[in-house]
Design a protein around this motif. Sequence first.
Motif, short mmCIF file in Angstrom:
data_model
loop_
_atom_site.label_atom_id
_atom_site.label_comp_id
_atom_site.label_asym_id
_atom_site.label_seq_id
_atom_site.Cartn_x
_atom_site.Cartn_y
_atom_site.Cartn_z
N UNK A 156 0.82 -1.22 0.00
CA UNK A 156 0.00 0.00 0.00
C UNK A 156 0.85 1.26 0.00
N UNK A 157 1.96 1.22 -0.72
CA UNK A 157 2.96 2.28 -0.63
C UNK A 157 3.45 2.72 -2.00
N UNK A 158 4.12 3.87 -2.01
CA UNK A 158 4.79 4.35 -3.22
C UNK A 158 6.22 3.82 -3.20
N UNK A 159 6.42 2.62 -3.72
CA UNK A 159 7.76 2.04 -3.80
C UNK A 159 8.43 2.57 -5.07
N UNK A 163 4.04 1.24 -9.35
CA UNK A 163 2.82 2.04 -9.29
C UNK A 163 2.64 2.64 -7.89
N UNK A 164 2.18 3.87 -7.83
CA UNK A 164 2.09 4.61 -6.56
C UNK A 164 0.82 4.24 -5.80
N UNK A 200 -2.32 -3.50 7.54
CA UNK A 200 -1.05 -2.77 7.56
C UNK A 200 -1.18 -1.46 6.79
N UNK A 201 -1.74 -1.52 5.57
CA UNK A 201 -1.83 -0.34 4.72
C UNK A 201 -2.69 0.74 5.37
N UNK A 202 -3.80 0.33 6.00
CA UNK A 202 -4.66 1.30 6.66
C UNK A 202 -4.01 1.92 7.87
N UNK A 203 -3.35 1.11 8.69
CA UNK A 203 -2.66 1.62 9.88
C UNK A 203 -1.54 2.57 9.47
N UNK A 204 -0.80 2.19 8.46
CA UNK A 204 0.31 3.03 8.00
C UNK A 204 -0.19 4.35 7.46
#
Length: 327
Positions: A156-159, A163-164, A200-204
Amino acid sequence: MYHFEIPPFTDKGSAVSFGQPAAGGGGGGGAAKQAPNSKMLMPTGPAADFKNAQTLPDGTHIAVTTLDGKKSGFKGKVWVWAPKEYNDPKFAKSGFPVLIALPGGAGYPNNYWMGTDLGLQSSISKWYAEGKSKPFILAMPVLNPGPDDKGVYWDGSDIPGQPKMGTWLTDDVPDLMKANFRTIKSRDGWAFMGSSTGGFAGMKAVLKYPDRFKAVVASGPDIVPDSSLWKGHDKEKAENNPELLAKDLIDKKGPDVYIAFQVGDSESNKRTLPDVQKFIATYGNKGPVHTSLKVIPGGKHNAKTYVPNMGEGPIEFISKVMEGPVE
């Protein structure tokens, strides 16, 4: 005829407007009058092209659109649902809180919360009637830009070089909701929920952007980023690490965020519960990071475990600190 989704025996695929003019019908209500001090944000438009994916027994619709993310550059599907209260004349001038619901697993090409088998939508209506929950509008975007059949996912990140997906979840999806629904101007009307990597993505997201989002229900979440795509990008990986984000928020003394964890005691990954407990012991309820933990007896690592138990504490924990409906 209904089974094979052949109109007029089903309304699947028909246009859904959620009180907005239909797509192409001239925009989205942004010009409507509202008091300058209103907590509610009128739909900014333009109206999205929503098609009905499913109709619930109470007459509400789960609808889907393809969102061309202006900020992320990613194009993908987003399912949405509004509770029946949204179209109640009593709330015609009210903004509603938004809950961005993220799945575990691939989260592509579908978001499993968009189906009615897990009962998320009907549960929110039930919990609201019981006084436990806000009447959340749901946004259910795809989580990843492709399948994880090779064990690849995007946290769930901009690596860098990928893709962002972080921008997709925290900018483009909220922008879609603001364009099409009466929402709430402040972060008091914006939250996440998610399972596993979606947790994880929501918490982050909440820890990284506490000025935009206030709370999250994180079910069986990973605690640190662990995608193989981070290789060679340690700086960016650290910037998306909930442990480091929580420490930074504590050092800055706010703003306050609320994380409702729920974990089964029979999770497939035996580290999940101790990792969550360690996070809470280290960062929870120290200054601005407020946490709660529901341990589910016999609970396994799946959405069927998490949905019913959300109503036994977690949804109430976040609802108490959120607003809506508001004028």
